[in-house]
Design an enzyme around this catalytic site. Structure first.
Site, mmCIF file in Angstrom:
data_model
loop_
_atom_site.group_PDB
_atom_site.id
_atom_site.type_symbol
_atom_site.label_atom_id
_atom_site.label_comp_id
_atom_site.label_asym_id
_atom_site.label_seq_id
_atom_site.Cartn_x
_atom_site.Cartn_y
_atom_site.Cartn_z
ATOM 1 N N GLY A 54 -27.887 -19.487 23.769
ATOM 2 C CA GLY A 54 -27.457 -18.283 24.468
ATOM 3 C C GLY A 54 -26.582 -18.565 25.670
ATOM 4 O O GLY A 54 -26.428 -17.712 26.545
ATOM 5 N N GLY A 86 19.512 4.442 40.185
ATOM 6 C CA GLY A 86 19.459 3.974 38.802
ATOM 7 C C GLY A 86 18.625 4.863 37.907
ATOM 8 O O GLY A 86 18.888 4.961 36.702
ATOM 9 N N ARG A 92 -34.295 -31.448 47.966
ATOM 10 C CA ARG A 92 -33.510 -32.353 47.119
ATOM 11 C C ARG A 92 -34.410 -33.244 46.256
ATOM 12 O O ARG A 92 -34.040 -33.621 45.142
ATOM 13 C CB ARG A 92 -32.618 -33.190 48.032
ATOM 14 N N LYS A 112 -25.386 -22.083 31.687
ATOM 15 C CA LYS A 112 -26.421 -21.057 31.556
ATOM 16 C C LYS A 112 -26.738 -20.537 32.955
ATOM 17 O O LYS A 112 -27.085 -21.317 33.842
ATOM 18 C CB LYS A 112 -27.672 -21.642 30.904
ATOM 19 N N HIS A 113 -26.594 -19.238 33.146
ATOM 20 C CA HIS A 113 -26.851 -18.617 34.449
ATOM 21 C C HIS A 113 -26.062 -19.304 35.564
ATOM 22 O O HIS A 113 -26.592 -19.627 36.627
ATOM 23 C CB HIS A 113 -28.342 -18.605 34.762
ATOM 24 N N ILE A 125 9.488 1.776 50.813
ATOM 25 C CA ILE A 125 9.106 2.657 51.913
ATOM 26 C C ILE A 125 9.118 4.121 51.462
ATOM 27 O O ILE A 125 8.134 4.835 51.590
ATOM 28 C CB ILE A 125 10.053 2.485 53.126
ATOM 29 N N HIS A 128 -23.668 -22.025 46.630
ATOM 30 C CA HIS A 128 -24.830 -21.139 46.720
ATOM 31 C C HIS A 128 -24.634 -19.907 45.843
ATOM 32 O O HIS A 128 -23.532 -19.578 45.472
ATOM 33 C CB HIS A 128 -25.059 -20.712 48.173
ATOM 34 N N VAL A 176 17.499 4.463 52.759
ATOM 35 C CA VAL A 176 17.302 5.849 53.172
ATOM 36 C C VAL A 176 17.916 6.765 52.126
ATOM 37 O O VAL A 176 19.136 6.809 51.958
ATOM 38 C CB VAL A 176 17.945 6.119 54.553
ATOM 39 N N LYS A 177 17.062 7.452 51.385
ATOM 40 C CA LYS A 177 17.543 8.407 50.384
ATOM 41 C C LYS A 177 16.576 9.574 50.201
ATOM 42 O O LYS A 177 16.996 10.712 50.055
ATOM 43 C CB LYS A 177 17.817 7.718 49.044
ATOM 44 N N ASN A 180 -29.947 -26.756 46.008
ATOM 45 C CA ASN A 180 -29.702 -28.187 46.086
ATOM 46 C C ASN A 180 -29.461 -28.747 44.687
ATOM 47 O O ASN A 180 -30.146 -28.351 43.740
ATOM 48 C CB ASN A 180 -30.888 -28.901 46.714
#
Length: 530
Positions: free
Chosen positions: A318, A48, A451, A288-289, A138, A530, A77-78, A431
């Site tokens: 912020g 193509g 905690r 925040k963070h 391929i 975490h 295959v070409k 926690n």
């Protein structure tokens, strides 16, 4: 390991006399082919691609004219032929290579433009097994790798931008520079690596292999950044192939360039707010963070923002604001009353955007939709010398999932408050303790080493901003190992507690809850972060 042959040094400039073009995505193809033909370059192509070039009235040879073999096996295959790969790999200034090329009638190929069958897009669109396999290229990767290895003489392009760079570089003398060929080779190997990574991950998914023996993943550069978490750290942002939702799909309508921390925090905010179905009403999360400092629902988006802000207006300064519905002007006006780094929403009204244009430094991001919090996926994290992989935390609870473990059962209102608080706790660094009532966070304790401290800090924050915890729900993202954390929450005024359960101290914690008249439920699901 093969020894390095004693090849002569590669030349700086290599005249492009023959180019092999074989592309799946034909964007810009005819323009590039014409630019080459105008410089006297012989064009060779396949299928193509050859037809598209010929239909434009440009001279082009079919690859079979070089190899003497037709395309076969449904086009599989070409180009896998010594005439092609000899023309790519031959070191023109090496006597043995030159003699072999002459003996076997192998002509040099100086430029290759190949982009690959759209495997990634096919897999992302949910193609069936056979269709995905048929879209594994391929011959393309083989040509790319051959040309890239012999970059001393061959320029390899895999994207339209590469071709434009080559055409521009040829403007003066029709040749490519060694520096350009090295850069193109590096990009080419990155492309085939990403392609193979996508295929290997797809195969692992098809086979149900959660932990294949080798793991590869790749991304496309979105932006380089001034720095990472700190000014002495280099950083960049990459996007996975074909992402559907999330921060990586966001469009920035205005504001300064996003920083590493902006993107990290915005991702946390957007993942949290996605927990709230916009069909059930507006919701807002302020981050925040990477921790929520306020989350709330409301009768309007503005009210949801105001209630989220009330939880901790100091930390919100912020911060990152994430919304679960389109940003409207009333909400935009309120958000802009304090300094905000980023606002992200699934769309924005034009009058809201106009208000933001008056605050040029505020970053406004919009997306096509919200992430699906229940969708399967994976989370990666680097460690020294390797990386960790785990499934996304897609846990989502309903009232039916809750096990009442105290003498007093919670009221319907307390159940709603507990589920709301536990949803937020899922997105708080461990926690974590969250107090909430009536669809509003009242206090958040994050990232403490025990905690009890998290429960105390969350209560102190509520008191700092005049929020009454009487009758609130308390969520803990992991079990209470001892009664002390639960008693801290009870002293603060909460009347209902939601936690995973599963501690060897559960009986003592339950007894303490009963003594205080609390309602407590176990989820059986831990949501550490975490």
């Amino acid at each position: 390991m093969p020894a390095a042959p004693d090849f002569p040094p590669a030349p700086d400039r290599v005249k492009v006399r023959r180019a092999l073009l074989s592309v799946s995505d034909k964007t810009g193809l005819v323009d590039f082919a014409r630019a080459l033909a105008d410089r006297g370059v012989e064009l060779v192509s396949t299928g193509g691609t050859r037809k598209a070039i010929a239909d434009a009235g440009l001279p082009v040879k079919d690859i079979s004219e070089l190899t003497g073999f037709p395309e076969m096996m449904d086009g599989r295959v070409k180009t896998l032929h010594p005439i092609v790969h000899g023309g790519l790999l031959g070191v023109r200034d090496a006597p043995e290579h030159k003699a072999a090329m002459e003996a076997h009638g192998i002509g040099a190929i100086d430029l290759v433009y190949v982009n690959l069958y759209p495997f990634e897009a096919t897999a992302a669109a949910g193609g069936d097994y056979e269709t995905c396999v048929e879209n594994i290229d391929i011959g393309g990767p083989a040509m790319i790798r051959s040309a890239a290895k012999n970059h001393g003489y061959v320029a390899i392009c895999t994207e339209p931008a590469d071709m434009q760079e080559v055409v521009d570089g040829m403007a003066e003398d029709g040749a490519t520079s060694l520096d350009l060929r090295k850069r193109l080779a590096a990009r080419a190997y990155a492309r085939t690596a990403a392609y193979d990574a996508a295929i290997s991950q797809w195969f692992a998914g098809q086979l149900g292999e959660a932990a294949p023996a080798r793991r590869a993943f790749a991304g496309e550069l979105v932006q380089t950044m001034r720095y990472g978490e700190n000014p002495h750290q280099a950083a960049a942002f990459y996007r996975f192939p074909n992402p559907r939702t999330g921060v990586a799909t966001a469009t920035q309508l205005q504001g300064k360039e996003l920083s590493y921390n902006n993107i990290n925090d915005t991702d946390a905010a957007f993942e949290l707010i996605a927990e709230f179905d916009p069909g059930k009403g507006p919701a807002c999360a302020i981050i925040k963070h990477a921790n929520p400092c306020g989350v709330a629902t409301g009768g309007s988006l503005r009210e949801a923002y105001e209630r989220a802000l009330a939880c901790d207006p100091t930390s919100a300064f912020g911060g990152i604001v994430a919304l679960n519905t389109r940003l409207d002007a009333a909400t935009a006006e309120k958000v802009l009353e304090i300094f905000t780094e980023v606002v992200i929403a699934p769309g924005a009204d034009e009058d809201a955007v106009a208000l933001f244009r008056k605050k040029k430094n505020v970053r406004l991001l919009v997306t096509e939709g919200l992430p699906d919090p229940t969708a399967p996926g994976e989370v990666f994290r680097s460690v020294s010398g390797g990386f960790l992989v785990q499934g996304r935390d897609a846990a989502r609870l309903t009232p039916a999932d809750l096990k009442v473990v105290t003498k007093r059962a919670p009221t319907e209102a307390e159940v709603r408050d507990m589920l709301f608080a536990f949803t937020i706790a899922k997105h708080v660094k461990s926690n974590a303790i969250v107090y909430a009532k009536d669809g509003q966070t009242l206090g958040v304790g994050a990232g403490q080493m025990n905690r009890k401290d998290s429960a105390r800090i969350a209560a102190l924050r509520a008191a700092d901003f005049g929020l009454d915890l009487t009758g609130s729900a308390c969520a803990s993202e992991a079990f209470f190992p001892f009664p002390d954390g639960l008693l801290q929450a009870a002293d603060a005024g909460c009347t209902a507690v939601i936690q995973p359960g599963g501690s060897i101290g559960d009986d003592k914690v339950i007894a303490a809850a009963d003594e205080r008249g609390l309602a407590m439920v176990f989820t059986g699901v831990r949501v550490f972060r975490h």
